[in-house]
Design a protein around this motif. Sequence first.
Motif, PDB file in Angstrom:
ATOM      1  N   GLN A 110      14.343  31.582  42.751  1.00  0.00           N
ATOM      2  CA  GLN A 110      13.722  30.427  42.123  1.00  0.00           C
ATOM      3  C   GLN A 110      13.904  29.225  43.039  1.00  0.00           C
ATOM      4  O   GLN A 110      14.840  29.182  43.844  1.00  0.00           O
TER       5      GLN A 110
ATOM      6  N   TYR B 140      13.822  24.774  42.915  1.00  0.00           N
ATOM      7  CA  TYR B 140      14.027  23.728  41.928  1.00  0.00           C
ATOM      8  C   TYR B 140      13.647  22.358  42.483  1.00  0.00           C
ATOM      9  O   TYR B 140      13.985  22.023  43.620  1.00  0.00           O
TER      10      TYR B 140
ATOM     11  N   LYS C  17       6.145  26.475  45.516  1.00  0.00           N
ATOM     12  CA  LYS C  17       6.131  27.375  44.355  1.00  0.00           C
ATOM     13  C   LYS C  17       4.826  28.159  44.295  1.00  0.00           C
ATOM     14  O   LYS C  17       4.813  29.367  44.005  1.00  0.00           O
TER      15      LYS C  17
ATOM     16  N   GLU D 226       4.529  32.170  44.348  1.00  0.00           N
ATOM     17  CA  GLU D 226       3.953  32.867  43.193  1.00  0.00           C
ATOM     18  C   GLU D 226       2.712  33.666  43.568  1.00  0.00           C
ATOM     19  O   GLU D 226       2.466  34.756  43.033  1.00  0.00           O
TER      20      GLU D 226
END
Length: 256
Positions: free
Chosen positions: A8, A10, A244, A248
């Motif tokens: 992940q 952030y 991101k 993805e």
Amino acid sequence: MNKIAQNQIYNVNCIDGMKLLPQSKIDLIVTDPPFAIDFKATKQNYNRTASRVMQGYNEIKQKDYYDFSVKWMEQAFRILKESGSMYVFSGWNNLKDILSALDDVGFVTINHIIWKYQFGVVTKTKFVTSHYHCVYVCKNPKKRKFYPFVRFGKNQKTSEGRSLHYKDKEDVWDIKREYWTGDQKTPTKLPAEVIKKILQYSSKEGDLVCDPFLGSGQVAVVSKQINRNYLGFEIVKKYHDFAKKRLEQNLYRLKA
């Protein structure tokens, strides 16, 4: 946010983000901190089209750079495993602060790598800068992991009969900058080849790689490509969202 998970990224200040990680969690840190050279992200740097270069670059004042470096490095030292390593990229302008902070925090320097790229900014009153520094450090030199023959075998030779693994491990890396013509981009980014080389020598599949200053997401994207786990922090929301999206969609480049 009170918990950090691997694979992940952030949108937070990296110091705050790293504080949420347990001690000795990370196998490898690879990062390119802000420059502190009054960098203008909206300019047409290196002949790039300004409309395709995302704005929002978060700069640090030069007078604060040493203190800033110590603060994030203290957290990096805490979360790094005893067997782990860290690679910190820097221009020459603030290299003294980077080196001083690394020493003062307690890191042990292994190598000082020079990345030689294909062009710099044209100058009239001084020599052209066409290289970047990368300081390779560790927490515990007796436990540090390094994989010397992961890219070339012990007996592999060049066409001239020179050892390939020796040549690849020399501390001057002649690797071209990447041109992302027509695609979205952040103002600065490391070439995938540079990151991949570091990941291969200083990590193995399944290791956890962290980039405290993620930017366009290069370290996370390349880590994912070669089966490393990743974790990153990026304070600029536009850059975080860009990284991101790349992760993805499993896309290295995004069309403008």
